[in-house]
Design an enzyme around this catalytic site. Structure first.
Site, PDB file in Angstrom:
ATOM      1  N   MET A 161       0.808  -1.277  -0.081  1.00 23.99           N
ATOM      2  CA  MET A 161      -0.013   0.108   0.037  1.00 23.99           C
ATOM      3  C   MET A 161       0.941   1.323   0.046  1.00 23.99           C
ATOM      4  SD  MET A 161      -3.300   0.583   2.636  1.00 23.99           S
ATOM      5  CE  MET A 161      -2.227   0.218   3.922  1.00 23.99           C
ATOM      6  N   ARG A 297      -6.609  -1.391   9.303  1.00 26.60           N
ATOM      7  CA  ARG A 297      -6.794  -0.901  10.591  1.00 26.60           C
ATOM      8  C   ARG A 297      -7.364  -1.688  11.493  1.00 26.60           C
ATOM      9  NH1 ARG A 297      -9.036   5.308   9.244  1.00 26.60           N
ATOM     10  NH2 ARG A 297      -6.893   6.326   8.789  1.00 26.60           N
ATOM     11  N   TYR A 438       1.268   3.592  12.753  1.00 27.15           N
ATOM     12  CA  TYR A 438       0.836   3.263  11.099  1.00 27.15           C
ATOM     13  C   TYR A 438      -0.449   2.906  11.008  1.00 27.15           C
ATOM     14  CZ  TYR A 438       2.298  -1.596  11.906  1.00 27.15           C
ATOM     15  OH  TYR A 438       2.507  -2.989  12.448  1.00 27.15           O
ATOM     16  N   GLU A 439      -0.930   3.152   9.727  1.00 23.41           N
ATOM     17  CA  GLU A 439      -2.572   2.969   9.369  1.00 23.41           C
ATOM     18  C   GLU A 439      -3.230   4.006  10.093  1.00 23.41           C
ATOM     19  OE1 GLU A 439      -2.784   1.441   6.593  1.00 23.41           O
ATOM     20  OE2 GLU A 439      -0.741   0.129   7.084  1.00 23.41           O
ATOM     21  N   GLY A 440      -2.787   5.016  10.587  1.00 21.40           N
ATOM     22  CA  GLY A 440      -3.739   6.073  11.108  1.00 21.40           C
ATOM     23  C   GLY A 440      -3.305   6.052  12.588  1.00 21.40           C
TER      24      GLY A 440
END
Length: 596
Positions: A161, A297, A438-440
């Site tokens: 990604m 997430r 990571y991933e927000g």
């Protein structure tokens, strides 16, 4: 330190909280009941315990290396990944049409936890591939699906990604990678992407990069972003691999944790342009990328549970072996193992209860996902989708923050030896830190919880879930046991505090946003705490009933003790958090910027 998969606890949650037999009534999941779940988990445990877990320390000591564009993973990783792929584990939750097993997320989530407990760095490669698969399943053309999906689902190829750029972290409006349309329907992609997990490695024949980029003339901001498939090797019409694409790894990062996972800097188009293929429609890339993000997430939240479980097991083993001081109650007349000491027990119980609560929360969320995506009744799908979407920032945000507390306690249980790398306790702590980023980040999850999940519908979804929690409280009180009433008491106080904060967020998110968002992360932590406690409250009802039937007495008694501890030591944090949110916003912003 060996790893033992907590299969019994996972199956308890699946059977009694997630209602796996009801999931198995959904068309397509008929063969995915409890018996299948147990067989799958036991087989997955063999791979994770025997093959993947022994590589965890080796990966930390001898991480992936980079030389002249080539990334070499830790010795043993490539062989372990081959076994993982050949066992069909990459395709566990994915459609049979593309070589997967088509099992529900309720079962898949437990396998994801095991893999991440065994080796967090190793598990990141399959995690990113899962996200790429989800995006292509949702938005990919028939041509892209036929070219890439089966190879990804079977684990022959892996996926990545590509969002982040040097100037564009979480603010994707700043993405500058560009894509130029070509006459044959393809695009040429130019730009730099950073923080690309497994962006280059030696474990698979091809790497399928999903890349955010802008087509010339696209609108500014997030509305002008498109998504492209950019493979490491181009694919011939017969499915064989062709020439190397113009995408190259120029370096990998040196990190405090997850060291074995190569985090790449990728350069696209330095030699004429990387060939890319549009996913879906132009300028809808962010929409498609969020399909990957939501899958990732949830999975990162499970990573938090996984590393917490591994740290807990490590700490328990040490506490049962380490001899230090006489117990304060005089039960042993000489120095005893530290598990005799009340504060060590408090730490271990905090680790255990937090991990079990988050596992229960994640498992029930997975069952909601299965119903939301596959149930034949539209109203049931809609109801479960609302519940699952509310849960995603909690599973991601709360479970990962929980893992930091738990892995820190794991070091603390070891005392001074925990600070010494050779004991292994510190690796879990170092590895866990990235999970809140990571991933927000946790703040991004919290903003999502406030803005999209709570205030957008005026708090209706939040209050509907609170009503379910209130029913659990009533059932606990009606059961009449001391443990049940203790859990009900603290669950009720936490629920009331939650409702107070929901009203505060609805009232202030637009009219006084600084006040609301100053408390967004505390709100996420409060809500995650409550929802995990709710699932443990449901566990109490089940455990009491099974205990009366004489089933698994020791396990059920441990369930009751763990839930009561959670209620009395962790749920009790909620009212104070509510006060900080509803009364403390002004002090967050009170100090002028130039005073920092």
């Amino acid at each position: 330190m060996t790893y033992t998969a907590p299969i019994k606890d996972m199956l308890f949650d699946m059977e009694h909280l997630a209602q796996i037999e009801q999931v198995a009534q959904i068309p397509g999941f008929e063969d995915a009941g409890l018996e299948t779940a147990q067989a799958v988990l036991e087989e997955c445990a063999k791979l994770c315990e025997g093959v993947v877990a022994p590589l965890n320390v080796a990966g930390d000591l001898n991480p992936s290396s980079f030389k002249e564009g080539v990334v070499t993973t830790t010795p043993g990783f490539a062989n372990a990944f081959k076994q993982y792929a050949e066992g069909g584990w990459q395709g566990l939750q994915h459609p049979t049409d593309f070589g997967g097993q088509g099992l529900p997320k309720t079962i898949g989530a437990a396998c994801i936890e095991m893999l991440n407990s065994a080796n967090l760095s190793f598990a990141l490669c399959p995690l990113l591939t899962d996200g790429a698969i989800e995006a292509l399943l949702t938005a990919g053309s028939d041509s892209l699906k036929s070219t890439y999906l089966e190879k990804l689902v079977t684990g022959e190829w892996t996926g990545t990604m590509n969002l982040t750029e040097p100037q564009a972290g979480s603010d994707l409006a700043l993405v500058r990678t560009k894509a130029e349309p070509q006459g044959d329907g393809s695009y040429k992609v130019f730009g730099t992407k950073i923080f690309i997990t497994y962006g280059e490695h030696d474990m698979a024949d091809n790497i399928v990069h999903l890349v955010l980029a802008r087509v010339a003339g696209a609108p500014e901001g997030v509305k002008g972003i498109s998504l492209f498939v950019v493979p490491k090797f181009l694919v011939n019409k017969d499915g064989s691999l062709g020439e190397r694409n113009d995408v190259h790894c120029v370096s990998i990062e040196h990190k405090m944790g997850i060291k074995a996972s190569p985090t790449a800097v990728l350069q696209f188009g330095d030699h004429g342009g990387a060939v890319g293929y549009l996913v879906g429609e132009e300028n809808r890339g962010l929409e498609y990328m969020f399909i990957m993000m939501n899958a990732a997430r949830y999975a990162v939240g499970v990573q938090g549970i996984a590393v917490a479980e591994r740290s807990y097991q490590h700490a328990v083993a040490y506490a049962k072996e380490r001899v230090q001081s006489r117990p304060v109650d005089g039960s042993v007349k000489a120095s005893a193992t530290i598990i005799h000491h009340p504060d060590v027990r408090r730490m271990l119980m905090t680790m255990r209860a937090s991990t079990e609560g988050c596992r229960a929360m994640a498992t029930t969320a997975a069952a909601a996902y299965d119903a939301a995506h596959h149930h034949p009744d539209a109203a049931t799908r809609q109801q479960n989708q609302a519940f699952y979407e509310f849960m995603v920032p909690l599973v991601k945000g709360y479970s990962t923050e929980m893992s930091l507390e738990v892995t820190s306690l794991g070091v603390q249980v070891h005392g001074g030896m925990g600070f010494i790398e050779e004991t292994g306790a510190a690796q879990y702590y170092r590895d866990a830190k990235i999970l809140t980023i990571y991933e927000g980040t946790t703040a991004i999850q919290a903003n999502d919880l406030v803005g999209r999940k709570t205030t957008r519908d005026g708090g209706q979804t939040a209050k509907a879930i609170a009503a379910q929690i209130e029913k659990t409280e009533a059932e606990l009180n009606a059961s009449g046991t001391d443990a049940a009433k203790a859990v009900a008491k603290h669950l009720g106080e936490a629920r009331q505090a939650f409702l107070q904060v929901v009203d505060f967020m609805v009232a202030n998110a637009k009219t006084n946003p600084n006040a609301a968002y100053a408390g967004s992360v505390p709100y996420l932590m409060l809500t995650g705490n409550l929802f995990a406690g709710w699932q443990l409250g449901r566990s109490v009802l089940v455990a009491q009933a099974l205990l009366q039937k004489g089933q698994e007495a020791a396990f059920m008694q441990a369930k009751l003790a763990t839930a009561q501890f959670y209620a009395e030591h962790i749920l009790t944090r909620v009212p104070g958090q509510a006060d900080a949110i509803t009364q403390g916003g002004a002090s967050v912003m009170a100090l002028p910027m130039d005073m920092f």
